[in-house]
Enzyme design. Sequence first.
Site, PDB file in Angstrom:
ATOM      1  N   ALA A  17       0.832  -1.198   0.000  1.00  0.00           N
ATOM      2  CA  ALA A  17       0.000   0.000   0.000  1.00  0.00           C
ATOM      3  C   ALA A  17       0.863   1.242   0.000  1.00  0.00           C
ATOM      4  O   ALA A  17       1.848   1.329   0.728  1.00  0.00           O
ATOM      5  CB  ALA A  17      -0.906   0.006   1.228  1.00  0.00           C
ATOM      6  N   CYS A  18       0.531   2.228  -0.862  1.00  0.00           N
ATOM      7  CA  CYS A  18       1.131   3.554  -0.744  1.00  0.00           C
ATOM      8  C   CYS A  18       0.034   4.579  -0.927  1.00  0.00           C
ATOM      9  O   CYS A  18      -1.123   4.232  -1.130  1.00  0.00           O
ATOM     10  CB  CYS A  18       2.280   3.766  -1.737  1.00  0.00           C
ATOM     11  N   GLU A  19       0.395   5.852  -0.825  1.00  0.00           N
ATOM     12  CA  GLU A  19      -0.594   6.922  -0.850  1.00  0.00           C
ATOM     13  C   GLU A  19      -1.482   6.854  -2.092  1.00  0.00           C
ATOM     14  O   GLU A  19      -2.688   6.778  -1.997  1.00  0.00           O
ATOM     15  CB  GLU A  19       0.155   8.262  -0.790  1.00  0.00           C
ATOM     16  N   SER A  25       4.314   1.858  -4.185  1.00  0.00           N
ATOM     17  CA  SER A  25       3.771   0.525  -3.886  1.00  0.00           C
ATOM     18  C   SER A  25       4.009  -0.420  -5.061  1.00  0.00           C
ATOM     19  O   SER A  25       4.326  -1.592  -4.882  1.00  0.00           O
ATOM     20  CB  SER A  25       2.278   0.593  -3.567  1.00  0.00           C
ATOM     21  N   VAL A  50      -3.627   3.346  -0.085  1.00  0.00           N
ATOM     22  CA  VAL A  50      -3.769   2.941   1.303  1.00  0.00           C
ATOM     23  C   VAL A  50      -5.232   2.978   1.760  1.00  0.00           C
ATOM     24  O   VAL A  50      -5.647   2.185   2.603  1.00  0.00           O
ATOM     25  CB  VAL A  50      -2.860   3.809   2.210  1.00  0.00           C
TER      26      VAL A  50
END
Lengths: 107, 355
Positions: A17-19, A25, A50
Amino acid sequence: MTQSSIPADEVKKIVLACEAGMGSSLMVKNTLIKKAKKAGLDILIDHSPVNLIPKDADVVVAHAGLSARAREVAVNSVVVSFNMFMNDPAINKLINDLSEGNEIKSS
Amino acid sequence: MKESIQRVGGAMSGMVIPNIGAFIAWGLITALFIPTGWAPNEGLSEMVGPMIVYLLPILIGYTGGKMVHGHRGGVIGAVVTTAIAVGASDPQFFGAMVFGPASAWAAKKVDAALQPSAPEGFEMLIDNFSLGILATVLAIVAKQVISPIMQGILDALGALSEGIVDAGLLPLVDLPIEVAKVLFLNNAINHGLFGPLGVAEAAETGQSVWFMLESSPGPGLGMLIAYWIAGKGMWKQSAPGTIIIHFFGGIHEVYFPYILGHPIMILAMWAGGMSQALWFQITDAGLVAAASPGSILAYLPLIPRGGAVGVLGGMAIGAIVSAVVGTIVLRARPVKETDAGVEDTITMDNVPGVG
């Protein structure tokens, strides 16, 4: 509540998960896929923003700066956090634990 | 507090980032065909206005609506965003970001009330007309009431951002940017705030400096070079690979750990970022559209004609200053290595400016 741990053989799906779910990600996902393949692991590895982590993720991997939010969203997953985007000990430990059949612990 | 800012910023950038391809198409068309472009063409440049005023806000309103209530939410978000866009003179990105999701939320409530009670065989009729009627009502309100208000807000923000540039305060804007970036607010700032400001300015003048303040890879490059020169152990070893991903791949997240793990290095980012902003200000530099990701390769096609010295010069100055300051800082205050690698040294709490 976020799960605190999960046995390695129950891990079917890992989500990075990333922003935005499009940049880091994706990059870390590709690293993880390579390492998992090398270790002979048969696990689905995906990436997502995320706030949209899929509910069926067994393990969520996120940078320490975003792991608090990952924990809010991924209530049924074990959340593993890391600090470096390359060669992070936590990523290597995850692969190690998976291939040795250890318990995957939230961190 | 940090999480809630991240959440709002994440929602804003989540509406923009999936549509970046359309922004790039608009940026390239603009850079090529407007009268001051590389290949001026009056016929083709007719696309520039409608794309920026209608297409891009509507895409954002659609995406925002879809995040709240699936495709139906996206549809009503697009209708309401169109109403706001028609009623205003500037591109309505903020309006799209607020009222796309808001109208989808209203549709979600109406659906929840109507759908369970729909008689058998009438589901489609009720679904289509409930959405259509709600969209009509909201569009009328949006056009008559919301649109003028949003235009007023945009005018005020535009005046404020112009005032900041005119007063020579751009370098100061860099101080909060560098801190917010490493707290993973990079997308929120760039796409949620600077993007709409930049687009409003670029629609008038053909370029904007707001596209570059967060997204320039210069200062981060310099800071990583400093680690390469003066760092130790794994910090030094990993720096070259990180430089490639950061500068060419445009994924700035990879440099954040180098600040989070050794927060005093924010000084290098501030020094580089402020000198870069000062150069941008002196040379009146700007990009024609948002560069995303923030890679040198994304920058090159978006530099306006005659703007290379401003853009690339600023980036180079940012990199050099940040490398010099970073090297001095690392020599004076080396990173403390621990047996466990970097894990022990990294916490979010010891970043300056964050309590």
